[in-house]
Design a protein around this motif. Structure first.
Motif, PDB file in Angstrom:
ATOM      1  N   GLU A 120       0.794  -1.156  -0.058  1.00  0.00           N
ATOM      2  CA  GLU A 120       0.020   0.258   0.095  1.00  0.00           C
ATOM      3  C   GLU A 120       1.014   1.165  -0.014  1.00  0.00           C
ATOM      4  N   GLN A 121       1.763   1.310   0.892  1.00  0.00           N
ATOM      5  CA  GLN A 121       2.756   2.577   1.040  1.00  0.00           C
ATOM      6  C   GLN A 121       3.474   2.845  -0.325  1.00  0.00           C
ATOM      7  N   THR A 122       4.025   1.908  -1.030  1.00  0.00           N
ATOM      8  CA  THR A 122       4.801   1.985  -2.222  1.00  0.00           C
ATOM      9  C   THR A 122       3.759   2.457  -3.474  1.00  0.00           C
ATOM     10  N   ARG A 123       2.557   1.855  -3.368  1.00  0.00           N
ATOM     11  CA  ARG A 123       1.397   2.252  -4.337  1.00  0.00           C
ATOM     12  C   ARG A 123       1.313   3.780  -4.150  1.00  0.00           C
ATOM     13  N   TYR A 124       1.048   4.301  -2.795  1.00  0.00           N
ATOM     14  CA  TYR A 124       0.804   5.539  -2.478  1.00  0.00           C
ATOM     15  C   TYR A 124       1.860   6.484  -2.806  1.00  0.00           C
ATOM     16  N   PHE A 125       3.143   5.951  -2.778  1.00  0.00           N
ATOM     17  CA  PHE A 125       4.438   6.930  -3.184  1.00  0.00           C
ATOM     18  C   PHE A 125       4.558   7.118  -4.554  1.00  0.00           C
ATOM     19  N   ILE A 126       4.270   6.179  -5.544  1.00  0.00           N
ATOM     20  CA  ILE A 126       3.998   6.203  -6.676  1.00  0.00           C
ATOM     21  C   ILE A 126       3.101   7.093  -7.304  1.00  0.00           C
ATOM     22  N   GLU A 127       1.785   6.840  -6.469  1.00  0.00           N
ATOM     23  CA  GLU A 127       0.785   7.474  -7.282  1.00  0.00           C
ATOM     24  C   GLU A 127       0.812   8.926  -6.660  1.00  0.00           C
ATOM     25  N   ALA A 128       1.506   9.221  -5.655  1.00  0.00           N
ATOM     26  CA  ALA A 128       1.879  10.810  -5.141  1.00  0.00           C
ATOM     27  C   ALA A 128       2.779  11.446  -6.070  1.00  0.00           C
ATOM     28  N   ILE A 129       3.662  10.789  -6.664  1.00  0.00           N
ATOM     29  CA  ILE A 129       4.641  11.310  -7.552  1.00  0.00           C
ATOM     30  C   ILE A 129       3.993  11.564  -8.904  1.00  0.00           C
ATOM     31  N   GLN A 130       3.133  10.585  -9.129  1.00  0.00           N
ATOM     32  CA  GLN A 130       2.162  10.835 -10.469  1.00  0.00           C
ATOM     33  C   GLN A 130       1.307  12.061 -10.363  1.00  0.00           C
ATOM     34  N   GLU A 131       0.709  12.141  -9.240  1.00  0.00           N
ATOM     35  CA  GLU A 131      -0.168  13.122  -8.952  1.00  0.00           C
ATOM     36  C   GLU A 131       0.661  14.442  -8.802  1.00  0.00           C
ATOM     37  N   MET A 132       1.671  14.620  -8.572  1.00  0.00           N
ATOM     38  CA  MET A 132       2.450  15.978  -8.307  1.00  0.00           C
ATOM     39  C   MET A 132       2.848  16.321  -9.581  1.00  0.00           C
ATOM     40  N   TYR A 133       3.269  15.255 -10.441  1.00  0.00           N
ATOM     41  CA  TYR A 133       3.770  15.772 -11.811  1.00  0.00           C
ATOM     42  C   TYR A 133       2.473  16.309 -12.798  1.00  0.00           C
ATOM     43  N   LYS A 134       1.409  15.564 -12.535  1.00  0.00           N
ATOM     44  CA  LYS A 134       0.153  16.415 -13.091  1.00  0.00           C
ATOM     45  C   LYS A 134      -0.368  17.649 -12.672  1.00  0.00           C
ATOM     46  N   GLY A 135       0.071  17.792 -11.260  1.00  0.00           N
ATOM     47  CA  GLY A 135      -0.444  19.249 -10.655  1.00  0.00           C
ATOM     48  C   GLY A 135      -1.596  18.988 -10.152  1.00  0.00           C
ATOM     49  N   ASN A 136      -1.835  17.719  -9.999  1.00  0.00           N
ATOM     50  CA  ASN A 136      -3.404  17.070  -9.470  1.00  0.00           C
ATOM     51  C   ASN A 136      -3.430  16.964  -7.976  1.00  0.00           C
ATOM     52  N   PHE A 137      -3.294  17.965  -7.229  1.00  0.00           N
ATOM     53  CA  PHE A 137      -3.267  17.886  -5.830  1.00  0.00           C
ATOM     54  C   PHE A 137      -4.380  17.414  -5.143  1.00  0.00           C
ATOM     55  N   GLU A 138      -5.768  17.529  -6.011  1.00  0.00           N
ATOM     56  CA  GLU A 138      -6.978  17.021  -5.673  1.00  0.00           C
ATOM     57  C   GLU A 138      -6.804  15.313  -5.458  1.00  0.00           C
ATOM     58  N   GLY A 139      -5.867  15.011  -6.526  1.00  0.00           N
ATOM     59  CA  GLY A 139      -5.897  13.538  -6.438  1.00  0.00           C
ATOM     60  C   GLY A 139      -5.206  13.061  -5.220  1.00  0.00           C
ATOM     61  N   LEU A 140      -4.386  13.732  -4.544  1.00  0.00           N
ATOM     62  CA  LEU A 140      -3.662  13.237  -3.269  1.00  0.00           C
ATOM     63  C   LEU A 140      -4.462  13.073  -2.219  1.00  0.00           C
ATOM     64  N   HIS A 141      -5.659  13.647  -2.233  1.00  0.00           N
ATOM     65  CA  HIS A 141      -6.732  13.551  -1.245  1.00  0.00           C
ATOM     66  C   HIS A 141      -7.134  12.127  -0.913  1.00  0.00           C
ATOM     67  N   ARG A 142      -7.134  11.303  -2.103  1.00  0.00           N
ATOM     68  CA  ARG A 142      -7.532   9.876  -2.038  1.00  0.00           C
ATOM     69  C   ARG A 142      -6.825   9.067  -1.259  1.00  0.00           C
ATOM     70  N   ARG A 143      -5.473   9.623  -1.003  1.00  0.00           N
ATOM     71  CA  ARG A 143      -4.447   8.610  -0.061  1.00  0.00           C
ATOM     72  C   ARG A 143      -5.197   8.912   1.262  1.00  0.00           C
ATOM     73  N   ILE A 144      -5.825   7.861   1.924  1.00  0.00           N
ATOM     74  CA  ILE A 144      -6.153   8.189   3.176  1.00  0.00           C
ATOM     75  C   ILE A 144      -5.021   8.538   4.254  1.00  0.00           C
ATOM     76  N   LYS A 145      -4.222   7.387   4.279  1.00  0.00           N
ATOM     77  CA  LYS A 145      -2.871   7.718   5.229  1.00  0.00           C
ATOM     78  C   LYS A 145      -1.638   7.245   4.527  1.00  0.00           C
ATOM     79  N   MET A 146      -0.685   8.124   4.521  1.00  0.00           N
ATOM     80  CA  MET A 146       0.537   7.913   3.765  1.00  0.00           C
ATOM     81  C   MET A 146       1.766   8.271   4.709  1.00  0.00           C
ATOM     82  N   ASN A 147       2.527   7.503   4.596  1.00  0.00           N
ATOM     83  CA  ASN A 147       3.959   7.723   5.220  1.00  0.00           C
ATOM     84  C   ASN A 147       4.681   9.112   4.812  1.00  0.00           C
ATOM     85  N   ARG A 148       4.876   9.751   5.930  1.00  0.00           N
ATOM     86  CA  ARG A 148       5.221  11.133   5.892  1.00  0.00           C
ATOM     87  C   ARG A 148       6.499  11.196   5.011  1.00  0.00           C
ATOM     88  N   ASP A 149       7.546  10.190   5.290  1.00  0.00           N
ATOM     89  CA  ASP A 149       8.826  10.234   4.486  1.00  0.00           C
ATOM     90  C   ASP A 149       8.601  10.030   3.187  1.00  0.00           C
TER      91      ASP A 149
END
Length: 196
Positions: A120-149
């Motif tokens: 799950e955390q690896t998936r969130y990490f990759i998805e966070a990178i993808q959303e950040m590159y798209k500038g889609n910060f709303e997409g980051l809301h979908r990750r309920i709990k993500m490792n801070r590091d």
């Protein structure tokens, strides 16, 4: 005596990651390079790494395992350099059969199908990178709990350092709360800019 500038020089290079991996008792040496920028000579770097890995195995007089090379690319632009040795050259069709083919496995983080990632955390990490590159910060809301590091690393990789300025404390980030705090920070900054 100083050698001629055209003479080849010995350059020691090291892979970013090297691991021996096994499936059902069969082993392979896996080398991974992390690239955030283009390197038109990447094919030659990896060819050198692979050759040295084979030579070291032979010289150690132990078992020789096959070697696989991966490039994990995290840059924001589309990769535009050769993935195969033959693509580097303009080889006449009649000669292609005499030239060794050599290629590496290329993984662009922006194109990874995250539904196949079990952790799950690896998936969130990759998805966070993808959303950040798209500038889609709303997409980051979908990750309920993500490792801070992981969130911090994703922001560093994508150059989205503004996202970690007002990051909530703790090992895990509640993305809904965290993104709302960050959005509020951006809104306040926009108001101050407008007042100026």
């Amino acid at each position: 005596m100083i050698g001629n500038v055209d003479d080849p020089t010995e350059i020691k290079r090291y892979r970013d990651v090297v691991r021996k991996a096994g499936i059902h008792g069969d082993y392979v040496i896996i080398g991974v390079e992390h690239q955030s920028t283009f390197d038109k000579n990447m094919i030659f770097r990896l060819l050198n790494y692979d050759a040295m890995t084979y030579i070291n195995q032979v010289e150690s007089k132990k078992e020789v395992y096959p070697v696989g090379s991966f490039v994990f690319y995290t840059g924001d632009k589309k990769w535009n350099t050769p993935l195969e040795l033959n693509d580097y050259f303009d080889i006449p069709e009649e000669l292609k059969a005499y030239i060794n083919e050599w290629k590496f496995i290329f993984v662009d983080v922006k194109e990874i199908d995250t539904s196949k990632i079990k952790d799950e955390q690896t998936r969130y990490f990759i998805e966070a990178i993808q959303e950040m590159y798209k500038g889609n910060f709303e997409g980051l809301h979908r990750r309920i709990k993500m490792n801070r590091d992981n969130f911090i690393y994703a922001a560093i990789i994508t150059g989205s350092l503004d996202l970690i300025r007002d990051l909530p404390e703790g090992d895990e980030i509640d993305m809904c709360e965290g993104m709302e705090r960050m959005a509020e920070g951006f809104r306040n900054e926009g108001r101050k800019e407008g007042e100026k």
